[in-house]
Design a protein around this motif. Structure first.
Motif, PDB file in Angstrom:
ATOM      1  N   ALA A 188      -3.759  -3.054  -1.976  1.00  0.00           N
ATOM      2  CA  ALA A 188      -2.838  -2.043  -2.479  1.00  0.00           C
ATOM      3  C   ALA A 188      -3.332  -1.392  -3.761  1.00  0.00           C
ATOM      4  O   ALA A 188      -2.623  -0.612  -4.374  1.00  0.00           O
ATOM      5  CB  ALA A 188      -1.470  -2.665  -2.706  1.00  0.00           C
ATOM      6  N   THR A 189      -4.558  -1.717  -4.178  1.00  0.00           N
ATOM      7  CA  THR A 189      -5.014  -1.201  -5.468  1.00  0.00           C
ATOM      8  C   THR A 189      -5.080   0.314  -5.477  1.00  0.00           C
ATOM      9  O   THR A 189      -4.613   0.971  -6.402  1.00  0.00           O
ATOM     10  CB  THR A 189      -6.403  -1.783  -5.798  1.00  0.00           C
ATOM     11  OG1 THR A 189      -6.325  -3.203  -5.683  1.00  0.00           O
ATOM     12  CG2 THR A 189      -6.820  -1.391  -7.202  1.00  0.00           C
ATOM     13  N   ASN A 190      -5.663   0.852  -4.475  1.00  0.00           N
ATOM     14  CA  ASN A 190      -5.887   2.291  -4.422  1.00  0.00           C
ATOM     15  C   ASN A 190      -6.027   2.671  -2.951  1.00  0.00           C
ATOM     16  O   ASN A 190      -6.437   1.842  -2.146  1.00  0.00           O
ATOM     17  CB  ASN A 190      -7.177   2.620  -5.193  1.00  0.00           C
ATOM     18  CG  ASN A 190      -7.351   4.109  -5.392  1.00  0.00           C
ATOM     19  OD1 ASN A 190      -8.045   4.764  -4.620  1.00  0.00           O
ATOM     20  ND2 ASN A 190      -6.675   4.652  -6.394  1.00  0.00           N
TER      21      ASN A 190
ATOM     22  N   ASP B 173      -5.143  10.824  -6.157  1.00  0.00           N
ATOM     23  CA  ASP B 173      -5.256   9.486  -6.762  1.00  0.00           C
ATOM     24  C   ASP B 173      -6.369   8.649  -6.151  1.00  0.00           C
ATOM     25  O   ASP B 173      -6.424   7.444  -6.326  1.00  0.00           O
ATOM     26  CB  ASP B 173      -3.921   8.750  -6.633  1.00  0.00           C
ATOM     27  CG  ASP B 173      -3.491   8.609  -5.189  1.00  0.00           C
ATOM     28  OD1 ASP B 173      -4.108   9.272  -4.319  1.00  0.00           O
ATOM     29  OD2 ASP B 173      -2.548   7.853  -4.917  1.00  0.00           O
ATOM     30  N   TRP B 174      -7.257   9.284  -5.406  1.00  0.00           N
ATOM     31  CA  TRP B 174      -8.320   8.538  -4.721  1.00  0.00           C
ATOM     32  C   TRP B 174      -9.400   8.154  -5.716  1.00  0.00           C
ATOM     33  O   TRP B 174      -9.995   9.013  -6.345  1.00  0.00           O
ATOM     34  CB  TRP B 174      -8.889   9.428  -3.628  1.00  0.00           C
ATOM     35  CG  TRP B 174      -9.825   8.732  -2.705  1.00  0.00           C
ATOM     36  CD1 TRP B 174     -11.141   8.469  -2.932  1.00  0.00           C
ATOM     37  CD2 TRP B 174      -9.519   8.230  -1.417  1.00  0.00           C
ATOM     38  NE1 TRP B 174     -11.681   7.828  -1.868  1.00  0.00           N
ATOM     39  CE2 TRP B 174     -10.712   7.664  -0.904  1.00  0.00           C
ATOM     40  CE3 TRP B 174      -8.368   8.186  -0.619  1.00  0.00           C
ATOM     41  CZ2 TRP B 174     -10.781   7.077   0.344  1.00  0.00           C
ATOM     42  CZ3 TRP B 174      -8.443   7.598   0.628  1.00  0.00           C
ATOM     43  CH2 TRP B 174      -9.627   7.052   1.106  1.00  0.00           C
ATOM     44  N   ARG B 175      -9.641   6.854  -5.866  1.00  0.00           N
ATOM     45  CA  ARG B 175     -10.701   6.439  -6.791  1.00  0.00           C
ATOM     46  C   ARG B 175     -11.940   6.017  -6.018  1.00  0.00           C
ATOM     47  O   ARG B 175     -11.831   5.442  -4.939  1.00  0.00           O
ATOM     48  CB  ARG B 175     -10.206   5.281  -7.660  1.00  0.00           C
ATOM     49  CG  ARG B 175      -9.430   5.782  -8.875  1.00  0.00           C
ATOM     50  CD  ARG B 175      -9.312   4.715  -9.909  1.00  0.00           C
ATOM     51  NE  ARG B 175      -8.361   3.685  -9.522  1.00  0.00           N
ATOM     52  CZ  ARG B 175      -8.600   2.388  -9.698  1.00  0.00           C
ATOM     53  NH1 ARG B 175      -9.728   1.972 -10.243  1.00  0.00           N
ATOM     54  NH2 ARG B 175      -7.685   1.508  -9.324  1.00  0.00           N
ATOM     55  N   HIS B 176     -13.082   6.291  -6.613  1.00  0.00           N
ATOM     56  CA  HIS B 176     -14.335   5.939  -5.949  1.00  0.00           C
ATOM     57  C   HIS B 176     -14.476   4.427  -5.895  1.00  0.00           C
ATOM     58  O   HIS B 176     -14.178   3.726  -6.856  1.00  0.00           O
ATOM     59  CB  HIS B 176     -15.502   6.553  -6.717  1.00  0.00           C
ATOM     60  CG  HIS B 176     -16.821   6.118  -6.188  1.00  0.00           C
ATOM     61  ND1 HIS B 176     -17.309   6.546  -4.974  1.00  0.00           N
ATOM     62  CD2 HIS B 176     -17.741   5.274  -6.693  1.00  0.00           C
ATOM     63  CE1 HIS B 176     -18.483   5.988  -4.758  1.00  0.00           C
ATOM     64  NE2 HIS B 176     -18.770   5.210  -5.777  1.00  0.00           N
ATOM     65  N   LEU B 177     -14.942   3.951  -4.759  1.00  0.00           N
ATOM     66  CA  LEU B 177     -15.066   2.515  -4.579  1.00  0.00           C
ATOM     67  C   LEU B 177     -16.540   2.198  -4.366  1.00  0.00           C
ATOM     68  O   LEU B 177     -17.169   2.748  -3.462  1.00  0.00           O
ATOM     69  CB  LEU B 177     -14.239   2.118  -3.366  1.00  0.00           C
ATOM     70  CG  LEU B 177     -14.258   0.677  -2.909  1.00  0.00           C
ATOM     71  CD1 LEU B 177     -12.858   0.127  -2.972  1.00  0.00           C
ATOM     72  CD2 LEU B 177     -14.759   0.586  -1.492  1.00  0.00           C
TER      73      LEU B 177
ATOM     74  N   GLY C  40       4.502   9.154  -4.675  1.00  0.00           N
ATOM     75  CA  GLY C  40       4.829   8.619  -5.994  1.00  0.00           C
ATOM     76  C   GLY C  40       6.127   9.208  -6.522  1.00  0.00           C
ATOM     77  O   GLY C  40       6.672  10.162  -5.984  1.00  0.00           O
ATOM     78  N   GLY C  41       6.632   8.614  -7.591  1.00  0.00           N
ATOM     79  CA  GLY C  41       7.782   9.174  -8.288  1.00  0.00           C
ATOM     80  C   GLY C  41       9.097   9.052  -7.557  1.00  0.00           C
ATOM     81  O   GLY C  41      10.021   9.803  -7.823  1.00  0.00           O
ATOM     82  N   LEU C  42       9.203   8.100  -6.624  1.00  0.00           N
ATOM     83  CA  LEU C  42      10.478   7.947  -5.930  1.00  0.00           C
ATOM     84  C   LEU C  42      11.403   7.053  -6.737  1.00  0.00           C
ATOM     85  O   LEU C  42      10.982   6.030  -7.268  1.00  0.00           O
ATOM     86  CB  LEU C  42      10.261   7.335  -4.542  1.00  0.00           C
ATOM     87  CG  LEU C  42       9.422   8.155  -3.591  1.00  0.00           C
ATOM     88  CD1 LEU C  42       9.497   7.571  -2.200  1.00  0.00           C
ATOM     89  CD2 LEU C  42       9.871   9.594  -3.592  1.00  0.00           C
TER      90      LEU C  42
ATOM     91  N   THR D 270       0.842  -1.195   0.000  1.00  0.00           N
ATOM     92  CA  THR D 270       0.000   0.000   0.000  1.00  0.00           C
ATOM     93  C   THR D 270       0.881   1.251   0.000  1.00  0.00           C
ATOM     94  O   THR D 270       2.104   1.165   0.138  1.00  0.00           O
ATOM     95  CB  THR D 270      -0.864   0.040   1.263  1.00  0.00           C
ATOM     96  OG1 THR D 270      -0.005  -0.113   2.391  1.00  0.00           O
ATOM     97  CG2 THR D 270      -1.878  -1.076   1.259  1.00  0.00           C
ATOM     98  N   SER D 271       0.277   2.420  -0.157  1.00  0.00           N
ATOM     99  CA  SER D 271       1.044   3.667  -0.145  1.00  0.00           C
ATOM    100  C   SER D 271       0.440   4.656   0.828  1.00  0.00           C
ATOM    101  O   SER D 271      -0.115   5.659   0.435  1.00  0.00           O
ATOM    102  CB  SER D 271       1.064   4.306  -1.529  1.00  0.00           C
ATOM    103  OG  SER D 271       1.408   3.389  -2.502  1.00  0.00           O
TER     104      SER D 271
END
Ligand code: HEA
Ligand code: HEA
Ligand code: CUA
Ligand code: CU
Lengths: 256, 597, 221
Positions: free
Chosen positions: C153-155, C75-79, B258-260, B252-253
């Motif tokens: 880890a998708t979003n 980058d948050w996508r609706h779920l 990003g971009g590292l 996960t992030s």
């Protein structure tokens, strides 16, 4: 012990190196003021503690227990008043110093300059004659062919004249607007003489601005733990006269 | 939940070895277990600090045997720069979590909180046992990190993301070691949460007859306030650790933007916030330093009153100051992040409460010092360490005052000045609290006295030694010496090497002096003079039971409390003091009023 | 909060052997529930409130992490929430109702008002069953999301979805453990009022927490 340990401070045996920036004196004054006030508080507290221990432990067994004049109320009042004013005074002055560093925008003709921190080196980028930085493409970063910033000089017009250097040179007495870019993990940009310290936060583009007032060569060190080479991550800052600076820039440009 | 205690009360003390000494629900045994775990951790941490100090000044010195322990980190016994950072991380983590939280708070707290309020055990004895064993498992995870592939983590005890979350690619130790670290700390949080819950419920509900809040001794108060702080602080660190573990193992992030690009490889993460980790960590981290110091402050107050032979100038003011510190500790976490890229306005917002915290701290100090005036101080090892605590607390607190001002912190952040600051307050002040507690309560815990001569010698050497180690850190910091560096090779910091040499020698000597303490501890444990029930002529409830206390604390009876906790300096049938559970009629000496002639 | 004067003891002694009264509450040999006097019970009650405070704090931390994370990057996508969540919600709410019912029954039973009262564990079993059903339903929701390609880890939205629901489900499992303990104590005749109360406070809190999370999921995801 307390007095012994205060001696070196009073004698300035180990003091910050000489300040070479326009804002540094604010920090130095603040530091000196705090040093005096806190130093007095520290030494006084230790001495009083020592004296009281001495007298109390040698009190005769039949001696009557006495109260500190003023009692708890007096002490609380003293603490609130003394430390309160100190807090307010230093707080307000300190805020001024902080504000004058952080709340003023860089001047219009400040020299823009980008610094990138990565494990374990700094790289600097000058926008070149067009005054514009080309965009960064992380996927293009390649130390092997010395594309430290991930520039695409074949496609991006703005990148073509960008100058990349491993050393930072700036003209004396000219404001510098330093744009900070973190490449991998956290790092920090610390120049003691400039009284400047700022972390690189990957993903967050921060900036700094300052004016150096003295020609010389100074150390830039990384102060944010960044991995095994942290201790060795440094670069040099050359503060040059305007002529020398122009010459340096020309030379670097030729080397690109 | 608590039927164990019910059974225990009725079936008598446990008899099997395991029930009695290992999986015991007796708070006294659990307290000693915490103490032992802390003692072990502090010894390991101290040895680590020796290796660090040796490496800093003699980078090529081969430490015998170290090569066998860690072939990768110290080939042939010569510490590599990355191994230095790994040792430093383990040193900080062990000291902060497994020493300063385990001993003064969980250890002494477990042992003495129930006794001091006249209860026969904690509110939830089984939870209590669980909380220790959970902590123990956490410690095992941490120690395991020494023995995995490329060694323990190197991201510092603060484990800043993304260094701590990107994994193996960012350096040795960032592989399994860092994951073990995060798991260990997560588990540790669970243990401390259970413990804090237990402390709070016990203090609120199990006070014996007559034990009102204001009659609780100061260390009980300190433990109570600390457990309130701990409950909220660990409840935040736990989620942070969970998110960190997910970032590391599930891809996960949360904390990774990003971009590292590491080693020319673009990392497959996006959008996370490194500052989020810092905020979560310090939201816990700052209260944590008060979790470390408040119990020590409470223990020290308790001991000081006893050796002053008079009540403190004000009981209430001490309590309220501790509460104020606890409350304010939640509003200041940003002072660790002045140069972290946080909004500059919030720096000011964090600086102010930080400065204000010095007011209750000063009040505490003034009460300790002011009450000393005109008292009849008794000098013994415990009171020496307690007075040493005051001295160290002032020294360390004053340097906090510098760091609290953002403009000064620009220069001093991440230098040895900070290292000096926190070693002064937690490295010695809090440790002195532990020493004082040990000397004071050892007779109660074991039924034997410690050797006073050795104790005093230990104090003087440690006191002088600690100043010699930690004061010079401040000078280095003022001169601009950066922390977390494994060598100072360059032209700037090179000239400071003599100071580092001095520190290293002082550290080795001071460390060696601790052998006196260990010898004293072990020797007195088995061959010390037998202790009476009340060797220090104390007034609180722990002194009205035998030494060591019976398994149910008061031998089937329950004390009834008639007096305020510190009735010293009066005429009574027993001498110059009256115990809390003595039915004798006296004029209460409360605060400073009644004392004035 | 502080009481300063000579205060009467908070817990009365019973029997006289030891002080803190609640510890003397042993089940009588006859196993007759009604004769167990429950005088204290306070630690369990205090404990559960303190525990809930800690849980609240943890979820506050998760929530603020979510808010920060949402604000950091676009980058948050609706779920699309699996519909089974609503069914789960209903189940969980129902379990609270059945728990309350069983509490009533136990109260009458313990109070001895109606000697003929039926053995009151039945509603507890139903609650237990509904609780298990809820966790199973959550599990079904996770499976459903996975089958749509939403992994942890998708979003960030799915990361937070899993984190919130996992942690909540873990806490519900803890509550189920509490229910099992209550049932076993009831059967052995050693159940104390405070244990029952603590468990049910906890259980209702899990309800409220879930409603809060559902609200977050609906409005923010
Ligand atoms: C037990 C632990 C402990 C305690 C009690 C404190 C107490 C204080 N700390 Fe410290 N601190 C740490 C442990 C502790 N700290 C640690 C571990 C770090 C570093 C973490 C890391 O980065 O690894 C740190 C770092 C740290 C920083 C960040 C520095 C940086 O990274 O740049 C700051 C900044 O504000 C700070 C401030 C303070 C203040 C104002 C107090 C106050 O509470 C102090 C109050 C006490 C007094 C002031 C003394 C008594 C008063 C008098 C004698 C009266 C007169 C004095 C004056 C008026 C000045 N601390
Ligand atoms: C409790 C906290 C504690 C203690 C006691 C110590 C003790 C010591 N520390 Fe440490 N230290 C930290 C907490 C502590 N430290 C932390 C948090 C860091 C930061 C890590 C990071 O940056 O991530 C750090 C970092 C740190 C560094 C900086 C590394 C760097 O930035 O490069 C150094 C360098 O010299 C150092 C040295 C020492 C020395 C020489 C000792 C000692 O050897 C001094 C001598 C020992 C004593 C005076 C006490 C010994 C006690 C006992 C023997 C028993 C007591 C037990 C009971 C009563 C049960 N420590
Ligand atoms: Cu880069 Cu430290
Ligand atoms: Cu802090």
């Amino acid at each position: 012990m307390a007095i012994l340990s205060a001696i070196p401070i009073v004698r300035h045996t180990w003091a910050p190196p000489e300040d070479i920036s326009t804002h540094g004196h604010l920090i130095d004054e603040q530091l000196a003021d705090t040093m005096v006030e806190a130093g007095v508080a520290f030494v006084a507290a230790q001495i009083i503690l020592g004296i009281f221990i001495w007298t109390a432990s040698s009190a005769r067994p039949d001696a009557k227990i006495r109260n500190f004049p003023g009692g708890a109320k007096g002490l609380v009042a003293a603490a609130v008043l003394l430390v309160g004013t100190e807090v307010l005074a230093l707080g307000v002055f300190g805020q001024k110093a902080w504000a004058s560093i952080y709340f003023t925008p860089p001047g219009a003709n400040a020299l823009p300059l980008q610094v990138q921190a990565g494990q374990f080196a700094f790289y600097f980028r000058y926008p070149g004659p067009d005054g514009k930085f080309g965009p960064i493409h992380p996927e293009l970063v390649n130390e092997g062919n010395q594309n430290y910033f991930g520039l695409d000089q074949t496609h991006d017009q703005d990148s073509k004249d960008d100058i990349v250097a491993a050393e930072m040179a700036i003209p004396v007495n000219r404001e510098v607007h330093l744009l900070m870019h973190g490449k991998d993990v956290g790092h920090s940009f610390y120049v003691r003489e400039l009284r400047v310290q700022q972390d690189f936060v990957p993903g967050l583009d921060l900036s700094l601005h300052f004016t150096a007032t003295k020609v010389g060569r100074y150390e830039i060190v990384c102060t944010q733990l960044c991995g095994l080479g942290h201790y060795n991550m440094k670069a040099y800052l050359s503060v040059l006269s305007p002529e020398d600076y122009d010459a340096w820039l020309k030379k670097e440009q030729a080397m690109q | 939940m608590h039927d164990t205690a019910v059974h225990a009360t009725h079936h008598g003390p446990p008899t099997s070895f395991i029930r009695k000494h290992i999986f015991s629900v007796d708070h006294k045994v659990i307290g000693k277990q915490y103490y032992a775990l802390g003692l072990f951790s502090v010894l390991v941490g101290m040895v680590l600090s020796w290796i660090m100090r040796l490496h800093l000044v003699w980078p090529n010195f081969a430490i015998p045997g170290l090569g066998l322990l860690s072939p990768a980190g110290a080939p042939g016994g010569v510490v590599t720069p990355e191994y230095y950072l790994q040792l430093m991380t383990m040193h900080g983590t062990l000291m902060v979590f497994f020493v300063l939280t385990n001993v003064p708070f969980a250890g002494f707290g477990n042992y003495f909180l129930p006794i001091q309020i006249g209860a026969d055990d904690m509110a939830f004895p089984r939870f209590n046992m669980m909380s220790f064993w959970v902590t123990f498992v956490g410690a095992c995870f941490l120690f395991a990190a020494f023995f995995v592939g490329d060694g323990p983590p190197l991201a510092g005890w603060t484990a800043y993301a993304p260094l701590s979350t990107l994994g193996k690619i960012t350096g040795p130790g960032e592989d399994v070691g860092q994951t073990l670290w995060a798991i260990s700390i997560g588990i540790f949080c669970i243990g401390q949460l259970l413990g804090s819950l237990n402390f709070i419920a016990t203090t609120l509900d199990l006070r014996t007859k007559g034990m009102t809040f204001m009659r609780m001794p100061l260390c009980t108060w300190a433990w109570f306030i600390t457990s309130c702080i701990g409950l909220l602080a660990f409840a935040v660190l736990l989620p942070a650790c969970i998110l960190m573990i997910l970032d590391r193992v599930a891809g996960t992030s949360f904390f990774i933007p990003g971009g590292l690009v590491v080693n020319d490889q673009l990392q497959p993460h996006s959008g996370g916030s490194p500052l989020l980790w810092q905020h979560l960590f310090w939201f816990f981290g700052h209260p944590e330093v008060y979790i470390a110091i408040l119990p020590a402050a409470g223990i020290v107050s308790h001991i000081l009153v006893n050796s002053y032979r008079r009540p403190l100038l004000s009981h209430k003011v001490v309590i309220y100051s501790m509460m104020a510190i606890g409350f304010l500790s939640y509003m200041v976490w940003g002072h660790h992040m002045f140069v972290s890229g946080m909004n500059p306005v919030s720096a000011l917002a964090f600086s102010f409460p930080t400065l204000v915290i010095t007011i209750p701290a000063t009040i505490l100090t003034l009460i300790w010092v002011g009450s000393l005036y005109g008292s009849k101080l008794r000098i013994n090892s415990a009171s020496l360490f307690a007075l040493g605590f005051v001295s160290m607390f002032v020294a360390g607190g004053v340097s906090g005052f510098f760091l609290a001002q953002p403009s000064i912190d620009i220069y001093l952040h991440a230098t040895y000045f900070v290292v000096g600051h926190f070693h002064m307050v937690m490295g010695v002040a809090a440790i002195f609290g532990m020493f004082a507690g040990t000397y004071f309560w050892f007779p109660k815990m074991t039924g034997r006295m410690m050797n006073e001569t050795l104790g005093k010698a230990h104090f003087w050497f440690t006191f002088v030694g600690a100043y010699c180690i930690f004061m010079p850190f401040h000078y280095l910091g003022l001169a601009g010496n950066v922390r977390r560096y494994s060598t100072f090779v360059d032209d700037f910091m090179g000239p400071l090497m003599p100071v580092h040499k001095f520190i290293s020698i002082a550290a080795l000597c001071t460390g060696a002096v601790q052998l006196i303490f260990l010898y004293n501890l072990l020797h007195s444990r088995f061959w010390g003079k037998p202790a009476s029930a009340n060797p220090w002529e104390g007034t609180s409830l722990e002194w009205s039971t035998s030494s060591p206390p019976p398994w149910d604390n008061f031998g089937g009876k329950h004390p009834v409390v008639y007096h305020d906790p510190y009735q010293y300096g009066i005429e009574s049938s027993t001498g110059d003091y009256v115990m809390q559970d003595s039915p004798e009629q006296i004029q209460t000496v409360r605060d400073d009023k009644k004392l004035t002639p | 909060m502080a009481t300063t004067t000579h205060e009467p003891p908070r817990v009365e002694r019973i029997g006289g052997s030891s002080g803190s009264g609640w510890r003397n509450l042993v089940p009588p040999a006859t196993r007759n529930l009604r004769s167990v006097q429950d005088r204290s019970g306070e630690p369990a009650k205090t404990g559960v409130w303190v525990g809930l405070a800690a849980i609240t704090m943890s979820f506050a931390a998760f929530t603020s992490a979510m808010v920060v994370r949402q604000g950091t990057a676009p980058d948050w996508r609706h779920l699309a929430l699996p519909h089974i969540l609503y069914l789960n919600t209903a189940i969980l709410l129902a379990s609270s109702v059945t728990l309350e019912l069983s509490r009533r029954h136990i109260a009458t039973y313990m109070g001895g008002l109606r000697l003929s009262a039926q053995y009151p564990a039945r509603w507890l079993y139903i609650t237990l069953f509904l609780g298990v059903l809820f966790v199973a339903g959550q599990y079904a929701a996770w499976l459903q999301l996975r089958s749509q390609g939403w992994y942890v880890a998708t979003n960030p939205s799915s990361s937070f979805f899993y984190v919130f629901t996992w942690i909540h489900a873990m806490h519900v499992l803890g509550g189920l453990g509490g229910l099992v303990a209550v049932i076993s104590k009831l059967r052995r005749g050693v159940l104390r009022r405070s244990t029952l109360d603590a468990t049910s406070h906890y259980w209702h809190f899990m309800d409220a927490l879930w409603l809060y999370l559902l609200f977050l999921l609906i409005t923010k995801f």
